[in-house]
Write a protein that holds these residues in place. Structure first.
Motif, mmCIF file in Angstrom:
data_model
loop_
_atom_site.group_PDB
_atom_site.id
_atom_site.type_symbol
_atom_site.label_atom_id
_atom_site.label_comp_id
_atom_site.label_asym_id
_atom_site.label_seq_id
_atom_site.Cartn_x
_atom_site.Cartn_y
_atom_site.Cartn_z
ATOM 1 N N THR A 38 15.666 1.072 -14.926
ATOM 2 C CA THR A 38 15.805 0.082 -16.004
ATOM 3 C C THR A 38 15.013 -1.187 -15.713
ATOM 4 O OG1 THR A 38 17.783 -0.936 -15.016
ATOM 5 C CG2 THR A 38 18.127 0.939 -16.507
ATOM 6 N N PHE A 39 14.327 -1.231 -14.588
ATOM 7 C CA PHE A 39 13.655 -2.454 -14.125
ATOM 8 C C PHE A 39 12.714 -3.019 -15.183
ATOM 9 C CE2 PHE A 39 10.656 -4.724 -11.214
ATOM 10 C CZ PHE A 39 11.578 -5.469 -10.492
ATOM 11 N N ASP A 40 11.983 -2.154 -15.863
ATOM 12 C CA ASP A 40 10.996 -2.578 -16.860
ATOM 13 C C ASP A 40 11.503 -2.439 -18.289
ATOM 14 O OD1 ASP A 40 9.036 -3.397 -15.100
ATOM 15 O OD2 ASP A 40 8.047 -1.457 -15.038
ATOM 16 N N ARG A 41 12.808 -2.426 -18.475
ATOM 17 C CA ARG A 41 13.335 -2.255 -19.829
ATOM 18 C C ARG A 41 12.877 -3.389 -20.745
ATOM 19 N NH1 ARG A 41 17.387 -4.134 -16.595
ATOM 20 N NH2 ARG A 41 18.729 -5.828 -17.350
ATOM 21 N N ARG A 97 0.827 -1.197 0.000
ATOM 22 C CA ARG A 97 0.000 0.000 0.000
ATOM 23 C C ARG A 97 0.864 1.251 0.000
ATOM 24 N NH1 ARG A 97 -3.849 3.057 -1.766
ATOM 25 N NH2 ARG A 97 -4.840 4.407 -0.219
ATOM 26 N N ALA A 98 1.887 1.277 0.839
ATOM 27 C CA ALA A 98 2.746 2.451 0.944
ATOM 28 C C ALA A 98 3.466 2.728 -0.374
ATOM 29 C CB ALA A 98 3.754 2.250 2.070
ATOM 30 N N ASN A 99 3.981 1.696 -1.018
ATOM 31 C CA ASN A 99 4.700 1.899 -2.274
ATOM 32 C C ASN A 99 3.764 2.294 -3.405
ATOM 33 O OD1 ASN A 99 7.452 1.435 -1.515
ATOM 34 N ND2 ASN A 99 6.927 -0.704 -1.207
ATOM 35 N N SER A 100 2.528 1.822 -3.352
ATOM 36 C CA SER A 100 1.544 2.263 -4.330
ATOM 37 C C SER A 100 1.323 3.769 -4.209
ATOM 38 C CB SER A 100 0.222 1.513 -4.133
ATOM 39 O OG SER A 100 -0.766 1.973 -5.019
ATOM 40 N N LEU A 101 1.241 4.260 -2.990
ATOM 41 C CA LEU A 101 1.064 5.694 -2.762
ATOM 42 C C LEU A 101 2.294 6.479 -3.192
ATOM 43 C CD1 LEU A 101 -0.612 5.529 0.777
ATOM 44 C CD2 LEU A 101 -1.736 6.172 -1.376
ATOM 45 N N ALA A 102 3.479 5.958 -2.849
ATOM 46 C CA ALA A 102 4.714 6.656 -3.209
ATOM 47 C C ALA A 102 4.891 6.727 -4.722
ATOM 48 C CB ALA A 102 5.908 5.951 -2.568
ATOM 49 N N LEU A 103 4.550 5.652 -5.414
ATOM 50 C CA LEU A 103 4.685 5.638 -6.870
ATOM 51 C C LEU A 103 3.658 6.545 -7.535
ATOM 52 C CD1 LEU A 103 5.489 1.870 -7.332
ATOM 53 C CD2 LEU A 103 6.863 3.760 -8.243
ATOM 54 N N ALA A 104 2.469 6.610 -6.966
ATOM 55 C CA ALA A 104 1.442 7.487 -7.523
ATOM 56 C C ALA A 104 1.864 8.953 -7.435
ATOM 57 C CB ALA A 104 0.117 7.277 -6.790
ATOM 58 N N ALA A 105 2.668 9.260 -6.428
ATOM 59 C CA ALA A 105 3.118 10.642 -6.240
ATOM 60 C C ALA A 105 4.431 10.936 -6.959
ATOM 61 C CB ALA A 105 3.281 10.933 -4.746
ATOM 62 N N ALA A 106 5.104 9.895 -7.469
ATOM 63 C CA ALA A 106 6.401 10.087 -8.122
ATOM 64 C C ALA A 106 6.232 10.827 -9.446
ATOM 65 C CB ALA A 106 7.077 8.739 -8.350
ATOM 66 N N GLU A 107 7.085 11.797 -9.689
ATOM 67 C CA GLU A 107 7.002 12.594 -10.909
ATOM 68 C C GLU A 107 7.972 12.121 -11.990
ATOM 69 O OE1 GLU A 107 7.590 16.613 -9.758
ATOM 70 O OE2 GLU A 107 5.693 16.761 -8.641
ATOM 71 N N ASP A 108 8.939 11.294 -11.621
ATOM 72 C CA ASP A 108 9.935 10.825 -12.577
ATOM 73 C C ASP A 108 9.295 9.856 -13.563
ATOM 74 O OD1 ASP A 108 12.135 9.600 -13.885
ATOM 75 O OD2 ASP A 108 13.424 10.029 -12.166
ATOM 76 N N PRO A 109 9.344 10.128 -14.871
ATOM 77 C CA PRO A 109 8.711 9.239 -15.854
ATOM 78 C C PRO A 109 9.325 7.840 -15.895
ATOM 79 C CG PRO A 109 10.083 10.906 -16.944
ATOM 80 C CD PRO A 109 9.974 11.301 -15.499
ATOM 81 N N ARG A 110 10.539 7.674 -15.370
ATOM 82 C CA ARG A 110 11.152 6.344 -15.365
ATOM 83 C C ARG A 110 10.349 5.354 -14.532
ATOM 84 N NH1 ARG A 110 16.858 6.872 -12.942
ATOM 85 N NH2 ARG A 110 15.679 8.218 -11.523
ATOM 86 N N THR A 138 1.637 0.806 -12.233
ATOM 87 C CA THR A 138 0.508 0.119 -12.858
ATOM 88 C C THR A 138 -0.293 -0.649 -11.805
ATOM 89 O OG1 THR A 138 1.773 -0.143 -14.902
ATOM 90 C CG2 THR A 138 -0.161 -1.567 -14.614
ATOM 91 N N PRO A 139 -1.606 -0.473 -11.754
ATOM 92 C CA PRO A 139 -2.412 -1.200 -10.757
ATOM 93 C C PRO A 139 -2.216 -2.709 -10.854
ATOM 94 C CG PRO A 139 -3.713 0.518 -11.818
ATOM 95 C CD PRO A 139 -2.415 0.444 -12.574
ATOM 96 N N GLY A 140 -2.185 -3.350 -9.699
ATOM 97 C CA GLY A 140 -2.033 -4.788 -9.648
ATOM 98 C C GLY A 140 -0.616 -5.258 -9.398
ATOM 99 N N ARG A 141 0.369 -4.371 -9.598
ATOM 100 C CA ARG A 141 1.753 -4.770 -9.320
ATOM 101 C C ARG A 141 1.988 -4.770 -7.811
ATOM 102 N NH1 ARG A 141 5.908 -2.462 -13.831
ATOM 103 N NH2 ARG A 141 7.148 -4.147 -12.914
ATOM 104 N N GLN A 142 2.757 -5.731 -7.348
ATOM 105 C CA GLN A 142 3.035 -5.878 -5.919
ATOM 106 C C GLN A 142 4.458 -5.381 -5.647
ATOM 107 O OE1 GLN A 142 0.661 -9.737 -4.467
ATOM 108 N NE2 GLN A 142 2.067 -10.235 -6.121
ATOM 109 N N ILE A 143 4.578 -4.101 -5.376
ATOM 110 C CA ILE A 143 5.884 -3.481 -5.164
ATOM 111 C C ILE A 143 6.207 -3.510 -3.675
ATOM 112 C CG2 ILE A 143 7.296 -1.446 -5.514
ATOM 113 C CD1 ILE A 143 6.399 -2.838 -8.103
ATOM 114 N N LEU A 144 7.222 -4.284 -3.323
ATOM 115 C CA LEU A 144 7.572 -4.486 -1.913
ATOM 116 C C LEU A 144 8.600 -3.481 -1.415
ATOM 117 C CD1 LEU A 144 6.943 -6.355 0.474
ATOM 118 C CD2 LEU A 144 8.812 -7.847 -0.298
ATOM 119 N N ALA A 145 9.278 -2.806 -2.326
ATOM 120 C CA ALA A 145 10.227 -1.757 -1.950
ATOM 121 C C ALA A 145 10.355 -0.803 -3.127
ATOM 122 C CB ALA A 145 11.591 -2.345 -1.596
#
Length: 353
Positions: free
Chosen positions: A161-164, A100-113, A119-126
Motif C-alpha cells: 500500500t506504500f504507493d497508494r 543497489r541491492a534493493n534495486s536488484l531485489a525489486l527488479a526480480a520481484a514478480e509481485d505486481p504490488r 521505478t528508476p531513481g527511487r532510493q529504496i533503503l529497505a
C-alpha cells in the motif's frame, strides 16, 4: 466527568474483548514479521570471502558496519550481487550498497504490488517482500545530510500500500516527501514502513503486540543509520506508529520524538519514556483519535494522551491539520513546526502556541 466516562467506556470495551463478546474483534489479527531478512540461509553459508559473513540476526549494526569497512571495493560490490535481499535489509551496511541491492531485489520481484517501487531513481533503503511487505524510502541526499528524519506510519501501511493513491501528504512517502520539501537543503527524510502494522480498527490496534515487534525493528534501523556514519534522526510517529516509538524510546538513538494523532505511547509521561530525545506532540481537534479513551486496561489502550499537559511533551500547534491524515498538509502550522524540528531549528516557544 469526561475522563470518568472514558474510563467506563474503556472498561466495558476491555471486558467485552476479554470475555470474547466483542463482535468487531475478528480475523484482522496480523502475524508480526520478525527475524533476519530473506536469503539469510545462503548468506550464512557463503565463504567466498574466506570467512563467515556477519550474521544478520545476531551481529549488531556497529559490527556490520565494521565488517564492510574492512572490505575492498570489489568485495563490497560483490555482496549485493550475490545476496541482494540480505544486503538491502542489513542495518549497518553502507546505504549505497543497500540502494543497489534493493534495486536488484525489486527488479526480480514478480509481485505486481511492488512494480512502482522499482521505478528508476527511487532510493529504496529497505525492501522485504514477505507477508504484506516492508519498505523504506529516502527523500534527499542521505549521505550528505546534516539532519535526518524518519517517518513512522500507523495502521494499514505496508509495501503493497506504500504507493497508494491518496492525498499527497497522507501515505508514508507523501509524508516524507512534503516534510523534506518543507525542511529544505541539508536534510533527508526516510519513510519507514518497516514493521507489521495493524489492519483496520481491531484488537491489534488496541494492543501493543505489533508495536513491541516494531519497536525492535525501528531501534535496529536507527542504529544502522548511525553505524553508517549518519546523524541521529528526528523520528516522526503517526497514529499507531507513536505506540511503536513509545516502546522503542528508551533505546532509540534520536534527537527528537514527534508524535501526531497519537492514541498514546504506553507511557504515563515523558519521564516514563526514559529517552534523552526531546518529545513533541500534536493533535488536531477534529482528529477522530481524540475519541479513543486515553487509558490502559487488561492490555487494551495505550495510556495518556501525549498532548495532555500532564504528559510533559512540547506541544505543536495543529488546529488547521484537518483530521487524522492532515498533519503534513502544506501550509499547516503542524508542517511548519515539523520542518523546524527536522532542520534542528525548533524551540518550544516557536513550535507551541
Amino acid at each position: 466527568m469526561r475522563r470518568y466516562a472514558r474510563t467506563v467506556v474503556a472498561f466495558a470495551l476491555a471486558t467485552s474483548v476479554v470475555t470474547g463478546t466483542a463482535g468487531w474483534v475478528s480475523g484482522d489479527a496480523q502475524q508480526a514479521l520478525t527475524g533476519p531478512p530473506p536469503g539469510t540461509t545462503s548468506w550464512r553459508a557463503d565463504r567466498l570471502l574466506g570467512s563467515e559473513l556477519p550474521d544478520p540476526e545476531r551481529a549488531t549494526p556497529a559490527e556490520v558496519a565494521a565488517f564492510f569497512d574492512g572490505l575492498s571495493i570489489k568485495e563490497r560490490q560483490l555482496l549485493p550481487l550475490r545476496h541482494p535481499s540480505v544486503v538491502g535489509n542489513l542495518d549497518g551496511a553502507p546505504l549505497e550498497l543497500r540502494y543497489r541491492a534493493n534495486s536488484l531485489a525489486l527488479a526480480a520481484a514478480e509481485d505486481p504490488r511492488y512494480r512502482s517501487l522499482a521505478t528508476p531513481g527511487r532510493q529504496i533503503l529497505a525492501f522485504d517482500p514477505r507477508g504484506r511487505g516492508q519498505v523504506a524510502e529516502v527523500f534527499g541526499d542521505l549521505r550528505s545530510a546534516r539532519r535526518v528524519s524518519v517517518v513512522v506510519p500507523g495502521s494499514d501501511n505496508d509495501a503493497g500500500t506504500f504507493d497508494r493513491k491518496v492525498a499527497a501528504h497522507g501515505a508514508p512517502p507523501g509524508m516524507a516527501r512534503t516534510l523534506h520539501k518543507a525542511a529544505g537543503p541539508g536534510t533527508a527524510v526516510i519513510a519507514w514502513a518497516g514493521y507489521t502494522t495493524p489492519v483496520g480498527v481491531g484488537v491489534d490496534a488496541a494492543t501493543g503486540r505489533l508495536a513491541e515487534a516494531g519497536a525492535g525493528r525501528l531501534t535496529r534501523f536507527a542504529e544502522g543509520l548511525t553505524a553508517d556514519g549518519l546523524p541521529e534522526p528526528a523520528v516522526f510517529c503517526h497514529s499507531y506508529g507513536s505506540v511503536v516509538c513509545g516502546l522503542a524510546a528508551h533505546r532509540l538513538p534520536a534527537t527528537d520524538l514527534v508524535v501526531l494523532g497519537s492514541p498514546g505511547m504506553r507511557a504515563d509521561d515523558v519521564g516514563t519514556l526514559r529517552t534523552r530525545a526531546t518529545v513533541w506532540a500534536a493533535k488536531d481537534p477534529t482528529d477522530w483519535i481524540d475519541d479513543v479513551p486515553s487509558v490502559r486496561f487488561a492490555g487494551l489502550g495505550h495510556g495518556t494522551d501525549p498532548t495532555d499537559p500532564a504528559f510533559g511533551a512540547r506541544r505543536i500547534p495543529a488546529e488547521d491539520a484537518e483530521g487524522h491524515a492532515g498533519y503534513f498538509a502544506p501550509g499547516t502550522d503542524s508542517l511548519r513546526a515539523f520542518a523546524a524540528i527536522a532542520r534542528g531549528a525548533a524551540t518550544e516557544e516557536g513550535a507551541a502556541r
